[in-house]
Design an enzyme around this catalytic site. Sequence first.
Site, PDB file in Angstrom:
ATOM      1  N   HIS A  40      18.199   3.032   8.315  1.00 11.88           N
ATOM      2  CA  HIS A  40      17.172   3.014   9.360  1.00 11.88           C
ATOM      3  C   HIS A  40      16.615   4.394   9.644  1.00 11.88           C
ATOM      4  O   HIS A  40      16.841   4.972  10.699  1.00 11.88           O
ATOM      5  CB  HIS A  40      17.742   2.382  10.631  1.00 11.88           C
ATOM      6  CG  HIS A  40      17.876   0.902  10.510  1.00 11.88           C
ATOM      7  ND1 HIS A  40      18.800   0.173  11.183  1.00 11.88           N
ATOM      8  CD2 HIS A  40      17.182   0.005   9.767  1.00 11.88           C
ATOM      9  CE1 HIS A  40      18.692  -1.103  10.867  1.00 11.88           C
ATOM     10  NE2 HIS A  40      17.724  -1.219   9.997  1.00 11.88           N
ATOM     11  N   CYS A  94      27.898  -0.235   2.727  1.00 14.83           N
ATOM     12  CA  CYS A  94      28.965   0.703   3.098  1.00 14.83           C
ATOM     13  C   CYS A  94      30.324  -0.019   3.018  1.00 14.83           C
ATOM     14  O   CYS A  94      30.463  -1.136   3.532  1.00 14.83           O
ATOM     15  CB  CYS A  94      28.727   1.216   4.514  1.00 14.83           C
ATOM     16  SG  CYS A  94      30.077   2.264   5.091  1.00 14.83           S
ATOM     17  N   HIS A 122      20.176  -6.826  14.501  1.00 13.50           N
ATOM     18  CA  HIS A 122      20.421  -5.725  13.568  1.00 13.50           C
ATOM     19  C   HIS A 122      20.877  -6.264  12.207  1.00 13.50           C
ATOM     20  O   HIS A 122      21.629  -7.239  12.135  1.00 13.50           O
ATOM     21  CB  HIS A 122      21.490  -4.793  14.150  1.00 13.50           C
ATOM     22  CG  HIS A 122      21.593  -3.492  13.417  1.00 13.50           C
ATOM     23  ND1 HIS A 122      22.290  -3.362  12.247  1.00 13.50           N
ATOM     24  CD2 HIS A 122      21.060  -2.275  13.669  1.00 13.50           C
ATOM     25  CE1 HIS A 122      22.204  -2.106  11.820  1.00 13.50           C
ATOM     26  NE2 HIS A 122      21.460  -1.431  12.670  1.00 13.50           N
ATOM     27  N   GLU A 124      22.994  -5.220  10.102  1.00 14.98           N
ATOM     28  CA  GLU A 124      24.451  -5.267   9.866  1.00 14.98           C
ATOM     29  C   GLU A 124      25.047  -6.527  10.480  1.00 14.98           C
ATOM     30  O   GLU A 124      25.877  -7.203   9.854  1.00 14.98           O
ATOM     31  CB  GLU A 124      25.117  -4.020  10.455  1.00 14.98           C
ATOM     32  CG  GLU A 124      26.621  -4.005  10.191  1.00 14.98           C
ATOM     33  CD  GLU A 124      27.349  -2.875  10.897  1.00 14.98           C
ATOM     34  OE1 GLU A 124      26.770  -1.791  11.072  1.00 14.98           O
ATOM     35  OE2 GLU A 124      28.515  -3.090  11.270  1.00 14.98           O
ATOM     36  N   SER A 215      17.286   3.089  14.727  1.00 14.57           N
ATOM     37  CA  SER A 215      18.684   3.342  14.354  1.00 14.57           C
ATOM     38  C   SER A 215      19.638   2.989  15.498  1.00 14.57           C
ATOM     39  O   SER A 215      19.580   3.569  16.586  1.00 14.57           O
ATOM     40  CB  SER A 215      18.832   4.821  13.973  1.00 14.57           C
ATOM     41  OG  SER A 215      20.159   5.242  14.135  1.00 14.57           O
ATOM     42  N   ASN A 217      22.897   3.428  15.742  1.00 13.96           N
ATOM     43  CA  ASN A 217      23.902   4.421  16.136  1.00 13.96           C
ATOM     44  C   ASN A 217      23.270   5.552  16.939  1.00 13.96           C
ATOM     45  O   ASN A 217      23.889   6.108  17.836  1.00 13.96           O
ATOM     46  CB  ASN A 217      24.710   4.900  14.935  1.00 13.96           C
ATOM     47  CG  ASN A 217      23.944   5.837  14.041  1.00 13.96           C
ATOM     48  OD1 ASN A 217      23.896   7.032  14.286  1.00 13.96           O
ATOM     49  ND2 ASN A 217      23.317   5.310  13.003  1.00 13.96           N
TER      50      ASN A 217
HETATM   51  S1  SF4 Z   1      27.739   4.227  10.411  1.00 12.33           S
HETATM   52 FE1  SF4 Z   1      27.553   2.413   9.096  1.00 12.33          FE
HETATM   53  S2  SF4 Z   1      26.986   3.266   7.115  1.00 12.33           S
HETATM   54 FE2  SF4 Z   1      27.808   4.977   8.319  1.00 12.33          FE
HETATM   55  S3  SF4 Z   1      30.010   5.045   7.760  1.00 12.33           S
HETATM   56 FE3  SF4 Z   1      29.787   3.787   9.609  1.00 12.33          FE
HETATM   57  S4  SF4 Z   1      29.663   1.694   8.784  1.00 12.33           S
HETATM   58 FE4  SF4 Z   1      29.207   3.055   7.109  1.00 12.33          FE
END
Ligand code: SF4
Length: 273
Positions: A40, A94, A122, A124, A215, A217
Site C-alpha cells: 500500500h 509475507c 483490507h 490482508e 496503509s 499500519n
Molecule cells: S507488516 Fe505485514 S508485510 Fe510487514 S512483516 Fe508484518 S505481516 Fe509482513
Amino acid sequence: MKINMAKSSGFCFGVKRAIDIAIKSSSGNKNICMLGDIVHNEFVVNKIKESGIKKICSLKSGKGKSLLIRAHGIPRSLFEKALKAGYRIIDATCPMVKEIHKIAKKMEKSGYRIIVIGDKNHDEVRGIVGQLKKRAIVIDNINKVPLKKIKKACIVVQSTQNLEYVTKIIEKIKPHIQELKFFNTICKPTTIRQEETKKLPLENDVMVIIGSKGSANTKRLYEISKSLNPRSYWVESKNDIKKAWLRNAKSVGVSSGASTPDEITQGVIKFLR
Ligand code: SF4
C-alpha cells in the site's frame, strides 16, 4: 529544531521481501501482472510498474503470464481462479501473513469459529477470511462487537493491529464465548514500530508520521501518536507538511509505515531540516 527519527522506520521484512521478489522476477520475464497493489504505497507501486510489471484489476486469460501475489496475500478462491486461467504464480505473500492463514485453517478444522480482528476492507483481512470454509466473523470496531453466544471460537488478528485495542475487543467478546482461543498474530515488525511510536510522541513537540493514506499500519501509528501528542500529523510526503505545524517546536519525532520508501522519508527529513 531537533529531528528524532524512529529506529524502526523503513520497509518491514515482508514489504522488502515482496519488492525484491517483484524486481528479481521482472528482470527475466516481461509478462508479469500484479492484481491490485503489491503493497500500500503509490511510490512503490509505480516503481514496480516501471520495472515492467503490469497492474491488472481482474483475472483474464493468463496463458504465458505470471501473477505476482501481493505481500498481504489473497483469498484461496482467487488463487485457484488464477491457476485455472493459466497464470504461473509468483507468491510474494509475507510469511507472517501465511502463518495467520495456517492458524486460521487449522483452528477451523478443529471446530472453532474463526474471528478476525482487523479492517474489514483490507486486503490482508480479505485474504485471511478467504482461506476458510465457513464465514469468519470480522471485527473492526469495538462498538460493533457481535454479542451472540458462540461455543468454540478462535481469534486471529490482522498483522498490523494495535494490541491494546485488540485486547479491549477481546474483553468485550469473552463473556459470550464458552471456549475461546486467542492467537496474537500481530507481527514483530509492527510491534516494534508501535512500541517506538509510544515513546517518541511523549519526547517530542511535534510528530510526523509518513505513509500512504491506504496503509493500515501507518494509520495505526498515527492513531497511537495522536492519542499521546495532539501535534501529530500524517503525511504521504514532504509536500503535505505545513510550516505552521512546526511553530515553536524544539523537536520533531519522525516515524514511517512499513511500506514507506526511504527516499520519501529522507525527503521529509531534508524538508524539516
Ligand atoms: S507488516 Fe505485514 S508485510 Fe510487514 S512483516 Fe508484518 S505481516 Fe509482513
